[in-house]
Enzyme design. Structure first.
Site, PDB file in Angstrom:
ATOM      1  N   GLY A   1     -13.206  -4.219  -0.086  1.00 23.38           N
ATOM      2  CA  GLY A   1     -14.610  -3.820   0.082  1.00 23.38           C
ATOM      3  C   GLY A   1     -15.016  -2.704  -0.868  1.00 23.38           C
TER       4      GLY A   1
ATOM      5  N   LYS B   1     -19.068 -17.707   0.983  1.00 21.60           N
ATOM      6  CA  LYS B   1     -20.523 -17.654   1.142  1.00 21.60           C
ATOM      7  C   LYS B   1     -21.242 -16.922   0.029  1.00 21.60           C
ATOM      8  CE  LYS B   1     -20.532 -17.984   6.111  1.00 21.60           C
ATOM      9  NZ  LYS B   1     -20.806 -17.300   7.366  1.00 21.60           N
TER      10      LYS B   1
ATOM     11  N   GLY C   1     -10.247  -9.355  -1.445  1.00 17.85           N
ATOM     12  CA  GLY C   1      -9.274  -9.930  -0.529  1.00 17.85           C
ATOM     13  C   GLY C   1      -8.619 -11.231  -0.933  1.00 17.85           C
TER      14      GLY C   1
ATOM     15  N   ARG D   1       0.833  -1.219   0.000  1.00 22.80           N
ATOM     16  CA  ARG D   1       0.000   0.000   0.000  1.00 22.80           C
ATOM     17  C   ARG D   1       0.864   1.265   0.000  1.00 22.80           C
ATOM     18  NH1 ARG D   1      -4.546  -2.281   4.143  1.00 22.80           N
ATOM     19  NH2 ARG D   1      -5.904  -3.119   2.536  1.00 22.80           N
TER      20      ARG D   1
END
Ligand code: AMP
Length: 396
Positions: free
Chosen positions: A377, A198, A354, A35
């Protein structure tokens, strides 16, 4: 879209929101500096123009309290090494000391402010706090895509105090340009690969993608919710029993929208959630009792690879199996290799979110796909069609 390229920073103080939320060991060693490295082109452009740079970031979740372990002072030397120039530090991000140090900055100098989240006002988006931050610079640059989905003081609210004097940094620009290539202007066929644990966490994005993709590939843990919904045996595989109807709805919608929905046809199963588990393969709806599906099988790899390699644009989010365990990482690695092959053949390949980023890095293939999003996100929300406050604040 206003980018740093369009601005001459000579003699100006740039207040730059970066994402320096880097992981660190207990000994304060940075374990992954990607980053920080990502922000270097933005900082260098401003310095080379003859402007000065005031860097602001959060790190961790100090929840409004000063926390020595999360102080950005621990990053100063590393940033300085990467830039090959001194970096000043002030142990606050607003107030007299910060203002004085910022106003004394000379052209070409770089200053790092203390962790923004030592103030609760950062995450609450407090306007007075944002105003105090705005006093430090002449031009606001947002280069923190990872927090662009949050309406925090430094990521969105502060922009209103700069009028026209605001722009995206190079990380933000790259993220938006590359994600837009999939969202707005994809060459066909467009294939999305959705994996991970999920269905529930990916449902909004899957629904949205059904409006635009030609092929939707499902893999990973969410597979078994689809398989159970279709009446298959899934043994002890991960399943969301309250999402069976939803899975059937997705299958129906895909048919209506003419999207080719690819669900694995075979499965690699273990008798426990462990790399040491006994392994048995099966057809997808025939997982043996006492076993759970932990990876896609060979037939599925071939089927998915063929579709991927015949696509012109590919989006990949989420691993195909429990790739953290070597015995169940074959499917994820094969899909990563297939993306590399597609890229070589001229396809545009975007990897984001991710765990697929962790997977592509694990196999050292990040340089061999078109773009790896740092967004997590923020990228998912952008793909879902949500307006990101950090993007909107600059575009306004
Ligand atoms: P996500 O954050 O939703 O993308 O999920 C990523 C996680 O899904 C990784 O940690 C994988 O180990 C996990 N995963 C992938 N396939 C399976 C599976 N078949 N069963 C359980 N977990 C899985």
């Amino acid at each position: 879209m206003k980018t740093i390229k369009e601005i001459d920073f000579k003699g100006k103080k740039a207040l730059v929101r970066v994402d320096f939320n880097v992981p660190m060991s207990d000994e304060m060693i940075i374990s992954d500096d990607s980053r920080i490295k990502a922000a270097i082109p933005t900082i260098t452009k401003i310095v080379n123009d003859g402007g000065s740079v005031i860097l602001m970031s959060h790190r961790g979740r100090p929840k409004g309290a000063v926390n020595e372990a999360l102080s950005l002072v621990h990053l100063v030397q590393h940033i300085s090494d990467l830039l090959n120039m001194p970096v000043q530090f002030v142990d606050d991000c607003i107030g007299e000391k910060a203002e004085e140090t910022a106003s004394n900055l000379k052209d070409g100098e770089v200053l790092l402010l203390e962790n923004l989240r030592f103030y609760n006002e950062e995450t609450s988006g407090d306007i007075e706090f944002a105003k105090s931050l705005s006093k430090l610079g002449d031009i606001y640059v947002n280069d923190a895509f990872g927090t662009a989905h949050r309406a925090h003081a430094s990521t969105a609210i502060v922009a209103q105090f700069f009028g026209e004097n605001k722009c995206f940094g190079s990380v933000m620009t790259n993220e938006i340009v590359n994600i837009d290539k999939v969202l707005l202007d994809a060459k066909r066929p467009l294939t999305a690969i959705m994996g991970g644990a999920k269905v529930s966490s990916k449902i909004t994005i899957i629904s949205r993608l059904l409006d635009s993709v030609d092929n939707l590939i499902i893999g990973g843990g969410m597979t078994y919710t689809f398989v159970k919904a279709m009446g298959g045996n899934i043994g002890n595989s991960l399943v969301e029993n309250d999402k069976l109807e939803l899975a059937l709805e997705i299958i129906k919608l895909a048919k209506e929208k003419n999207v080719s929905l690819l669900i694995p046809s075979d499965s690699v199963n273990g008798d426990s959630f462990s790399n040491e588990a006994n392994i048995l393969s099966s057809k997808i709806g025939e997982v043996q009792d006492g076993y759970l599906g932990l990876d896609i099988g060979q037939q599925t790899i071939e089927l998915f690879s063929k579709t991927i390699e015949n696509s012109a644009t590919i989006l990949w989010n989420g691993p195909m199996g429990v790739f953290e365990m070597d015995n169940f990482s074959v499917g994820t690695k094969a899909i990563a290799m297939s993306l590399v092959k597609a890229t070589k053949n001229g396809a545009f390949t975007l990897v984001g979110g991710g765990d697929s980023v962790a997977a592509i890095n694990k196999y050292n293939l990040s340089q061999k796909v078109s773009y790896v999003s740092t967004g997590g996100g923020a990228m998912l929300e952008y793909l879902e069609g949500k307006v990101l406050p950090g993007v909107a604040a600059i575009k306004e």
